[in-house]
Scaffold this motif. Structure first.
Motif, PDB file in Angstrom:
ATOM      1  N   ASP A 126       0.843  -1.199   0.000  1.00  0.00           N
ATOM      2  CA  ASP A 126       0.000   0.000   0.000  1.00  0.00           C
ATOM      3  C   ASP A 126       0.877   1.248   0.000  1.00  0.00           C
ATOM      4  O   ASP A 126       1.775   1.389   0.845  1.00  0.00           O
ATOM      5  N   ALA A 127       0.609   2.133  -0.954  1.00  0.00           N
ATOM      6  CA  ALA A 127       1.273   3.445  -1.017  1.00  0.00           C
ATOM      7  C   ALA A 127       2.792   3.318  -0.905  1.00  0.00           C
ATOM      8  O   ALA A 127       3.441   4.003  -0.124  1.00  0.00           O
ATOM      9  N   LYS A 142       1.542   5.680  -4.257  1.00  0.00           N
ATOM     10  CA  LYS A 142       1.291   6.671  -3.217  1.00  0.00           C
ATOM     11  C   LYS A 142       0.262   7.690  -3.716  1.00  0.00           C
ATOM     12  O   LYS A 142       0.149   7.918  -4.928  1.00  0.00           O
ATOM     13  N   PRO A 143      -0.478   8.338  -2.813  1.00  0.00           N
ATOM     14  CA  PRO A 143      -1.327   9.445  -3.240  1.00  0.00           C
ATOM     15  C   PRO A 143      -0.493  10.484  -3.989  1.00  0.00           C
ATOM     16  O   PRO A 143       0.583  10.869  -3.537  1.00  0.00           O
ATOM     17  N   LYS A 191      -2.558   9.350  -9.241  1.00  0.00           N
ATOM     18  CA  LYS A 191      -3.504   8.896  -8.224  1.00  0.00           C
ATOM     19  C   LYS A 191      -3.989  10.075  -7.385  1.00  0.00           C
ATOM     20  O   LYS A 191      -3.189  10.944  -7.012  1.00  0.00           O
ATOM     21  N   LYS A 229      -2.698  13.767  -1.874  1.00  0.00           N
ATOM     22  CA  LYS A 229      -1.493  14.570  -1.669  1.00  0.00           C
ATOM     23  C   LYS A 229      -1.767  16.045  -1.905  1.00  0.00           C
ATOM     24  O   LYS A 229      -2.022  16.504  -2.998  1.00  0.00           O
TER      25      LYS A 229
END
Length: 202
Positions: A96-97, A127-128, A199, A202
């Motif tokens: 995840d991320a 990642k965001p 994505k 952020k």
């Protein structure tokens, strides 16, 4: 026991060449030194090695140990270091991320169920604010027969990619026919689709 892919990658020649994918290379300005990058189904390493040459911290994953041995050789020749992992991408823990960049170049070795696992893995692993760089073949490739899978269900369409990544910031999504020369296995006029998407977050 050697797999089909091990057998395909056997021999001294790099079957997809040692130069990076042209679409991936065209996105160099979007990359930043120090970013973490995942090279999905990286084979003999041409794309992962190039990403490392741009200063990225690269995780190169492939199902074939034969291919990765050649990728390690290419990395040594180019003077870069990557993290390598042999894994079944349909059973792999994407995490995840984890990554700023995911490069998914011609990863169409699976059916729709497998593709769903791949795309869900990509969605989680970025990642965001992270960026996906994807290139694949469209169904028209079955007419050209210059590389890629023989089954239409493995191929991408614009609507399919919008369904999976439509909530993302799509900077570039284009179907086009173009001559490519990537070793002996990707050569000639080809029906391609490119995606650059960030994505959310952020």
């Amino acid at each position: 026991m050697p797999t089909l892919w091990d057998e395909r990658y056997a021999g001294e020649a790099y079957i997809f060449g040692t130069a990076p994918n042209a679409f991936l290379k065209s996105q160099a300005a979007r990359l930043q030194s120090g970013q973490s990058a995942l090279a999905v189904a990286d084979g003999e390493g041409r794309n992962g090695v190039w990403l490392a040459q741009q200063g990225l911290q690269v995780w190169s994953v492939d199902s074939s140990s034969v291919a990765q041995a050649k990728a390690k050789k290419l990395a040594a020749e180019r003077g870069v270091t990557l993290q390598f992992e042999v894994a079944d991408l349909l059973a792999w823990d994407w995490g995840d991320a984890r990554f700023d960049i995911i490069a998914a170049i011609f990863i169409q070795f699976t059916d729709p169920a497998g593709r769903a696992l791949q795309f869900e893995g990509i969605r989680r692993a970025l990642k965001p604010g992270g960026m996906l760089l994807l290139q694949g073949y469209t169904p028209r490739q079955l007419e050209y027969k210059t590389g890629g899978p023989p089954s239409v269900e493995n191929l991408y369409t614009e609507s399919m990619l919008r369904e999976w990544f439509g909530g993302w910031d799509i900077q570039h999504l284009r179907e086009h026919d173009e001559v490519i020369n990537e070793g002996s296995h990707h050569a000639g006029m080809s029906a391609l689709i490119d995606l650059v998407a960030y994505k959310p977050g952020k």
